[in-house]
Design an enzyme around this catalytic site. Sequence first.
Site, short mmCIF file in Angstrom:
data_model
loop_
_atom_site.label_atom_id
_atom_site.label_comp_id
_atom_site.label_asym_id
_atom_site.label_seq_id
_atom_site.Cartn_x
_atom_site.Cartn_y
_atom_site.Cartn_z
N PRO A 58 0.79 -1.40 -0.04
CA PRO A 58 -0.11 0.21 0.26
C PRO A 58 1.11 1.52 -0.19
CG PRO A 58 -0.79 -1.43 1.55
CD PRO A 58 0.39 -2.13 0.99
N THR A 80 2.79 2.36 -5.19
CA THR A 80 3.13 3.43 -5.63
C THR A 80 3.89 4.07 -4.19
OG1 THR A 80 1.53 3.68 -7.38
CG2 THR A 80 2.60 6.06 -6.54
N LYS A 84 5.49 8.37 -12.51
CA LYS A 84 4.28 8.41 -11.79
C LYS A 84 3.60 9.71 -11.96
CE LYS A 84 0.62 5.32 -10.31
NZ LYS A 84 -0.29 4.98 -10.93
N LYS A 110 -3.94 10.06 -2.58
CA LYS A 110 -3.22 9.95 -2.77
C LYS A 110 -1.78 9.74 -3.35
CE LYS A 110 -0.07 5.29 -1.91
NZ LYS A 110 -0.17 3.92 -2.62
P1 NAD Z 1 -4.17 -3.93 -2.26
O1 NAD Z 1 -4.45 -2.58 -0.43
O2 NAD Z 1 -5.58 -4.01 -2.15
O3 NAD Z 1 -3.00 -4.77 -1.53
C1 NAD Z 1 -2.01 -4.66 -0.35
C2 NAD Z 1 -1.34 -5.90 0.06
O4 NAD Z 1 -0.20 -5.77 0.42
C3 NAD Z 1 -2.87 -6.11 1.02
O5 NAD Z 1 -3.50 -7.46 0.74
C4 NAD Z 1 -2.68 -6.33 2.12
O6 NAD Z 1 -2.46 -7.40 2.94
C5 NAD Z 1 -0.89 -6.26 1.79
N1 NAD Z 1 -0.04 -5.98 2.93
C6 NAD Z 1 0.48 -5.06 3.32
N2 NAD Z 1 1.12 -5.34 4.34
C7 NAD Z 1 2.36 -6.04 4.19
C8 NAD Z 1 3.16 -7.04 5.01
N3 NAD Z 1 4.33 -6.17 4.95
N4 NAD Z 1 3.09 -8.05 4.18
C9 NAD Z 1 3.60 -8.75 3.30
N5 NAD Z 1 1.21 -8.06 2.53
C10 NAD Z 1 1.31 -6.71 3.44
O7 NAD Z 1 -3.88 -2.36 -2.48
P2 NAD Z 1 -4.25 -2.47 -3.84
O8 NAD Z 1 -4.65 -1.54 -4.67
O9 NAD Z 1 -3.47 -3.88 -4.60
O10 NAD Z 1 -2.43 -1.55 -4.19
C11 NAD Z 1 -0.86 -1.62 -4.33
C12 NAD Z 1 -0.03 -0.20 -4.80
O11 NAD Z 1 -0.49 -0.29 -6.21
C13 NAD Z 1 -0.74 0.92 -3.80
O12 NAD Z 1 0.75 0.99 -3.64
C14 NAD Z 1 -1.35 1.49 -5.14
O13 NAD Z 1 -2.01 3.08 -4.63
C15 NAD Z 1 -0.56 0.77 -6.32
N6 NAD Z 1 -1.59 0.99 -7.28
C16 NAD Z 1 -2.77 0.74 -6.92
C17 NAD Z 1 -3.94 0.56 -8.33
C18 NAD Z 1 -5.24 0.68 -8.01
O14 NAD Z 1 -6.48 0.43 -9.20
N7 NAD Z 1 -5.73 -1.21 -6.95
C19 NAD Z 1 -3.82 0.77 -9.69
C20 NAD Z 1 -2.40 1.30 -9.73
C21 NAD Z 1 -1.66 1.13 -8.59
#
Ligand code: NAD
Length: 295
Positions: free
Chosen positions: A66, A96, A171, A246
């Site tokens: 995250p 990100t 980004k 964010k």
């Molecule tokens: P999400 O919250 O769905 O997934 C993050 C995962 O990380 C969760 O399953 C959580 O349990 C896990 N996690 C957290 N801490 C952890 C640790 N210490 N060890 C192992 N796992 C851990 O988030 P997302 O939507 O998948 O986004 C992830 C990244 O991608 C973010 O930085 C976001 O800004 C970026 N992003 C997201 C999108 C989107 O549309 N969702 C698009 C582009 C970029």
Amino acid sequence: MVDIAFIGLGAMGSGMAVNLAKAGHRVFAYDLVPAALDAAIAAGCVASPSVAEAVDQVDFVVSMLPTGAHVLDVYQGPDGVFAHIRSDTVLIDCSTISVDDARAVGEAARAKGFMMCDAPVSGGVAAAAAGTLTFMVGGAAVEFEKAQPILQAMGKAVIHAGQSGAGQAAKICNNMLLAVCMIGTCEAFVLAERLGLDAKAFFDIASQSSGQSWSMTSYAPVPGLVPQAPSNRDFTNGFAGALMLKDLRLALEATHGVGMTAALALKSEEIYSEYILKYTPNRDFSGVIDMLRNK
Ligand code: NAD
């Protein structure tokens, strides 16, 4: 085929890990929440009980977490990635995070003799599942060359942005522009409505005039104009307003770091803060048109 540890199997990471497994790699998956691993396990990934056991003996580590705080903890923490990998393991963080955090973790990796890239993505959950993400990569040329084939298994484009942190810089600059552009596009549609101009007529004209942009022609905030746009499905399953906020905040943090004032990004941050409070954090960022319509 190589061994890869994948850490963080949320909305984005689960689809990405599945695509690595489908490409024939052996993927050791780890998430704090065991249920997050279900889709990856069904697609052939191997569940790991901890970061340490996932990264031990792999060729690559890919993370999709995250925030910067999560990334720093997972890599640098006492039981984290740095403490358990082989000296030749290549590290790729796709989360990100801020440019400063990306540079800090990249420098810490290099100080220990590891290769590391920041490789944030453009494209949402659907692109992660379809393997059509765009990766913007920061790192030395040799690090980029090592990471490229792994990223290609998860995306349609893999672009070298520059040295460590340059992927994150690309980004946040892109998304800062997108936020400003989307708000401007929404305001133009609202003014057109109030002036009695038909939305389709305005769209047909602006799409072929100097007001044209991705926000207009690929993601129009008014339904019935662009078939795949979230405006056609009440702003569900798109790019969440909270994630846009964010990214805007990361961009503003970067402007402070370089002594710059970005007036439109500041105003966009104010507008998206209000938007996610008035509506829901998950609602697509183009749905801000509803709030602007009521002003
Ligand atoms: P999400 O919250 O769905 O997934 C993050 C995962 O990380 C969760 O399953 C959580 O349990 C896990 N996690 C957290 N801490 C952890 C640790 N210490 N060890 C192992 N796992 C851990 O988030 P997302 O939507 O998948 O986004 C992830 C990244 O991608 C973010 O930085 C976001 O800004 C970026 N992003 C997201 C999108 C989107 O549309 N969702 C698009 C582009 C970029």
